[in-house]
Scaffold this motif. Structure first.
Motif, PDB file in Angstrom:
ATOM      1  N   SER A   1       0.788  -1.280  -0.002  1.00  0.00           N
ATOM      2  CA  SER A   1       0.027  -0.012   0.021  1.00  0.00           C
ATOM      3  C   SER A   1       0.623   1.106   0.009  1.00  0.00           C
ATOM      4  O   SER A   1       2.052   1.131   0.605  1.00  0.00           O
ATOM      5  CB  SER A   1      -0.875  -0.025   1.171  1.00  0.00           C
ATOM      6  OG  SER A   1      -1.380   1.435   1.314  1.00  0.00           O
ATOM      7  N   ILE A   2       0.363   2.564  -0.538  1.00  0.00           N
ATOM      8  CA  ILE A   2       1.059   3.770  -0.544  1.00  0.00           C
ATOM      9  C   ILE A   2       0.237   4.477   0.374  1.00  0.00           C
ATOM     10  O   ILE A   2       0.288   5.659   0.270  1.00  0.00           O
ATOM     11  CB  ILE A   2       1.294   4.191  -1.821  1.00  0.00           C
ATOM     12  CG1 ILE A   2      -0.129   4.456  -2.678  1.00  0.00           C
ATOM     13  CG2 ILE A   2       2.075   3.080  -2.779  1.00  0.00           C
ATOM     14  CD1 ILE A   2       0.118   5.340  -3.941  1.00  0.00           C
ATOM     15  N   LYS A   3      -0.734   4.118   1.202  1.00  0.00           N
ATOM     16  CA  LYS A   3      -1.477   4.755   2.038  1.00  0.00           C
ATOM     17  C   LYS A   3      -0.515   5.769   3.005  1.00  0.00           C
ATOM     18  O   LYS A   3       0.339   5.377   3.526  1.00  0.00           O
ATOM     19  CB  LYS A   3      -2.445   3.944   2.662  1.00  0.00           C
ATOM     20  CG  LYS A   3      -3.459   4.653   3.407  1.00  0.00           C
ATOM     21  CD  LYS A   3      -4.612   3.524   4.117  1.00  0.00           C
ATOM     22  CE  LYS A   3      -5.539   3.487   2.976  1.00  0.00           C
ATOM     23  NZ  LYS A   3      -6.658   2.579   3.356  1.00  0.00           N
ATOM     24  N   GLY A   4      -0.879   6.856   3.008  1.00  0.00           N
ATOM     25  CA  GLY A   4      -0.137   7.962   3.853  1.00  0.00           C
ATOM     26  C   GLY A   4       1.003   8.491   3.184  1.00  0.00           C
ATOM     27  O   GLY A   4       1.877   9.496   3.816  1.00  0.00           O
ATOM     28  N   MET A   5       1.334   7.777   2.137  1.00  0.00           N
ATOM     29  CA  MET A   5       2.864   8.303   1.465  1.00  0.00           C
ATOM     30  C   MET A   5       2.637   9.633   0.749  1.00  0.00           C
ATOM     31  O   MET A   5       1.572   9.982   0.355  1.00  0.00           O
ATOM     32  CB  MET A   5       3.127   7.373   0.365  1.00  0.00           C
ATOM     33  CG  MET A   5       4.635   7.183   0.018  1.00  0.00           C
ATOM     34  SD  MET A   5       4.757   5.884  -1.552  1.00  0.00           S
ATOM     35  CE  MET A   5       5.159   4.731  -0.542  1.00  0.00           C
TER      36      MET A   5
ATOM     37  N   VAL B   1      -2.713   8.227  -7.507  1.00  0.00           N
ATOM     38  CA  VAL B   1      -2.014   8.114  -6.066  1.00  0.00           C
ATOM     39  C   VAL B   1      -3.097   8.397  -5.037  1.00  0.00           C
ATOM     40  O   VAL B   1      -2.590   7.896  -3.889  1.00  0.00           O
ATOM     41  CB  VAL B   1      -0.864   8.633  -6.355  1.00  0.00           C
ATOM     42  CG1 VAL B   1       0.142   7.916  -7.204  1.00  0.00           C
ATOM     43  CG2 VAL B   1      -0.699  10.151  -6.477  1.00  0.00           C
ATOM     44  N   LYS B   2      -3.766   9.409  -5.323  1.00  0.00           N
ATOM     45  CA  LYS B   2      -4.592  10.034  -4.396  1.00  0.00           C
ATOM     46  C   LYS B   2      -5.851   8.746  -3.968  1.00  0.00           C
ATOM     47  O   LYS B   2      -6.023   8.726  -2.556  1.00  0.00           O
ATOM     48  CB  LYS B   2      -5.366  11.282  -4.815  1.00  0.00           C
ATOM     49  CG  LYS B   2      -4.401  12.437  -4.427  1.00  0.00           C
ATOM     50  CD  LYS B   2      -5.233  13.809  -5.045  1.00  0.00           C
ATOM     51  CE  LYS B   2      -4.300  14.876  -4.971  1.00  0.00           C
ATOM     52  NZ  LYS B   2      -5.287  16.146  -5.566  1.00  0.00           N
ATOM     53  N   ALA B   3      -6.149   8.557  -5.084  1.00  0.00           N
ATOM     54  CA  ALA B   3      -7.073   7.356  -4.744  1.00  0.00           C
ATOM     55  C   ALA B   3      -6.771   6.172  -3.731  1.00  0.00           C
ATOM     56  O   ALA B   3      -7.309   5.456  -3.289  1.00  0.00           O
ATOM     57  CB  ALA B   3      -7.888   6.710  -5.993  1.00  0.00           C
ATOM     58  N   ALA B   4      -5.341   6.103  -4.072  1.00  0.00           N
ATOM     59  CA  ALA B   4      -4.852   4.901  -3.362  1.00  0.00           C
ATOM     60  C   ALA B   4      -4.097   5.365  -1.976  1.00  0.00           C
ATOM     61  O   ALA B   4      -3.506   4.440  -1.395  1.00  0.00           O
ATOM     62  CB  ALA B   4      -3.706   4.262  -4.251  1.00  0.00           C
ATOM     63  N   GLY B   5      -4.461   6.386  -1.486  1.00  0.00           N
ATOM     64  CA  GLY B   5      -4.522   6.748  -0.165  1.00  0.00           C
ATOM     65  C   GLY B   5      -3.269   7.785  -0.009  1.00  0.00           C
ATOM     66  O   GLY B   5      -2.919   7.843   1.193  1.00  0.00           O
ATOM     67  N   ALA B   6      -2.620   8.012  -0.954  1.00  0.00           N
ATOM     68  CA  ALA B   6      -1.368   8.803  -0.790  1.00  0.00           C
ATOM     69  C   ALA B   6      -1.959  10.437  -0.874  1.00  0.00           C
ATOM     70  O   ALA B   6      -3.034  10.695  -1.315  1.00  0.00           O
ATOM     71  CB  ALA B   6      -0.417   8.482  -1.820  1.00  0.00           C
ATOM     72  N   THR B   7      -0.771  11.202  -0.543  1.00  0.00           N
ATOM     73  CA  THR B   7      -1.314  12.594  -0.632  1.00  0.00           C
ATOM     74  C   THR B   7      -0.248  13.301  -1.440  1.00  0.00           C
ATOM     75  O   THR B   7       0.732  12.682  -1.543  1.00  0.00           O
ATOM     76  CB  THR B   7      -1.221  13.340   0.706  1.00  0.00           C
ATOM     77  OG1 THR B   7       0.250  13.081   1.554  1.00  0.00           O
ATOM     78  CG2 THR B   7      -2.119  12.932   1.966  1.00  0.00           C
TER      79      THR B   7
END
Lengths: 95, 492
Positions: B258-262, B290-296
């Motif tokens: 996951s790239i959540k929070g990245m 990338v935003k949809a995958a939880g990254a900012t």
């Protein structure tokens, strides 16, 4: 920097590349254009900046000081255009 | 799915389950390589060698003690020295050169079970962005514009590698990247291309172009395959003092994480004036993915970007002029006779180097010559330091960066050929990464209006290929790029 024909001939001699006289003018134009283009760096203030001479920050490792290679004369000569008696052959260089 | 439609990951599973054999896979690719000859990707085909290696792979697979790349047929850019197989760097000056040694990266591949299909085309000495400066003639991109059958360039300099993988004429390939030579052709051919951190792979046995910039990397069908290949290629080599002492992490394990929070940096200077709107739109889609995958996403600034190409076109030719001094007509390759030794050198180099190589050697000689060294070369090294500093600063607020790979899709053979500087602009998004020595990957992310592949680039911190691969895999999942080129070597 606009290079003239004589300067291009001098650079070619330094680089040991034979450039036919007929190509010098066109080459001077092409090289001048590239040099003028890279001179955009003149606009950058680099005072106090150390030149970057290597990418790696780590000190390269030192290896043990021992011979790891050698004794492969024939392999080294195998690709030479001309050899004789285990030597590379070049035109005579001593008078 | 046919054999040549499998990825490395899929082929590996089927080989281990004994659903297919290494010999079957090798034979399928030997056939595909022959079918793909009209593309002129391969310079040398080595089918016997591939079959001999496949036999050994099958023996190991039978016994259940297989190696990581057993049975994987690979195309090798003709810049890697391969023992007993002609290596020319696509230059007339190295015609007939048969290395008595093997490059470290290729030796690593064979040690891990991979097999060599052949050597593939490139720009002469890797100097170019279209594989049109090859002394052996251009390679064609397997893709065509919609409704237009004109042959397109595969990008460069690793154009043969990219075309072979895209056309299913190799399961994977290796290339080298000095200013974008893996990532730009990967973008032009709709495949994945990974340039590792400088120092991740050994440069020993690779024909040198610009030693402070050159780096070998994989070119593959998907992100997982790039990770699998890099694993086999990477590692310290006592024969290359610039290869890092760091152990290689498990790259494949990064794929799918996951790239959540990245935090993904978006460099504002990469928004070029006059950039095609479809490149801009592709980039925006990537940002949404990338935003949809939880990254900012974080807006960052790489303020020296506009000076990167000029810096590169001083440093790379300077290093090249030094590296190419070894081609003297005495020890290997072409010799054009002369009355004196001096004349022999000049005649050999005059006839042996093509126009682009000659231009770069002359520029390099000039910027290193007495009286001009400080004004050009030293200045460029200082600007290079500022470019690297930009990345260091920006990475304080982000974990990876997202940019387009190239400012355009593939162009036709013949276009941009009369103006070297127009050709150099191809690498505007990739060159800064080499100057800073960082890892970067190109992932196919969509098609242009004309139906040609376009790539997105992920840039990471030094030696953080894992984050690069994680983000790349997320882009790959979101893009669902499944378009097929006009030419493939058999049913996909």
């Amino acid at each position: 920097m606009a290079l003239d024909k004589a300067t291009v001939a001098r650079i070619a001699a330094l680089a040991r590349i034979k450039v036919p006289d007929s190509e010098l003018d066109a080459l001077a134009g092409a090289l001048s254009k590239i040099l003028t283009w890279v001179e955009q760096l003149d606009a950058v203030d680099v005072s106090g900046v150390e030149p970057m001479v290597a990418v790696t920050h780590a000190r390269p490792p030192l290896r043990e000081d021992k011979v790891t290679d050698g004794g492969i004369r024939d392999e080294i000569l195998a690709n030479a255009p001309e050899t004789t008696d285990g030597f590379f052959v070049v035109p005579k260089v001593v008078e | 799915m046919s054999l040549i439609g499998l990825t490395i990951g899929q082929a590996r599973d089927q080989l281990r389950r004994k659903a297919i054999t290494a010999r079957e896979l090798a034979e399928a690719y030997i056939k595909a390589m022959a079918v793909a000859r009209p593309l002129k990707a391969y310079l040398v085909e080595t089918p016997d060698r591939a079959l001999a290696a496949a036999k050994q792979s099958d023996a190991r697979l039978q016994k259940g003690n297989s190696l990581p790349l057993d049975g994987v047929p690979v195309a090798v850019k003709d810049l890697f020295c391969t023992e007993g197989v002609e290596t020319t760097a696509a230059s007339k000056i190295l015609a007939g050169f048969v290395p008595p040694y093997e490059s470290t990266v290729t030796a690593n591949l064979w040690r891990n079970g991979a097999l060599m299909l052949g050597k593939v085309n490139l720009d002469e000495f890797a100097m170019g962005s279209a594989t049109i400066t090859s002394a052996r003639g251009p390679t064609e991109n397997p893709w065509r514009r919609r409704g237009d059958n004109r042959p397109l360039v595969p990008g460069g300099s690793s154009g043969g590698s990219a075309a072979a993988v895209a056309a299913r004429a190799a399961l994977a390939a290796i290339g080298t990247d000095t200013g974008g030579s893996i990532r730009q052709p990967a973008s032009f051919c709709g495949i994945v291309g990974l340039k590792p951190t400088y120092g991740r792979c050994s440069r020993w046995g690779i024909v040198a172009f610009a030693s402070s910039l050159d780096q070998a990397g994989p070119m593959t069908r998907d992100v997982r395959d790039a990770a699998i290949m890099l694993q086999a290629m990477a590692g310290h080599d006592p024969k290359d003092a610039t290869s890092a002492l760091l152990p290689a992490p498990n790259f494949e394990a990064a794929v799918g994480q996951s790239i959540k929070g990245m935090r993904i940096g978006i460099p504002k200077e990469y928004r070029l004036d006059g950039m095609p709107t479809e490149i801009e739109a592709l980039w925006r889609r990537g940002i949404e993915w990338v935003k949809a995958a939880g990254a900012t996403t974080v807006d960052i600034s790489l303020k020296m970007t506009q000076y990167a190409l000029a810096t590169y076109y001083i440093i790379a030719p300077a290093e090249a002029s030094s590296n190419l001094a070894r081609y003297d007509g005495v020890r290997f390759g072409l010799r054009v006779p002369g009355e004196t030794l001096e004349e022999l050198y000049e005649n050999t180099r005059g006839q042996g180097f093509g126009a682009e190589v000659r231009r770069r050697v002359l520029i390099g000689t000039y910027v290193l010559s007495a009286g001009y060294y400080d004004a050009y070369y030293l200045k460029a090294q200082k600007v290079r330091a500022l470019i690297a500093r930009d990345f260091d600063e920006a990475f304080k607020s982000c974990d990876a960066m997202l940019t387009p790979t190239a400012p355009s899709a593939a162009f036709a053979i013949g276009e941009k050929m009369d103006d070297p500087i127009a050709m150099y602009l191809n690498d505007v998004f990739t060159v800064p990464v080499n100057l800073a020595g960082l890892p970067g990957i190109s992932v196919p992310a969509g098609l242009s209006a004309e139906g040609l592949p376009l790539g997105l680039q992920v840039i990471g911190k030094a030696f953080d290929e894992e984050t690069v691969l994680r983000v790349a895999a997320v882009l790959e999942d979101a893009a669902k790029f499944d378009a097929v080129p006009a030419f493939v070597a058999g049913a996909p």
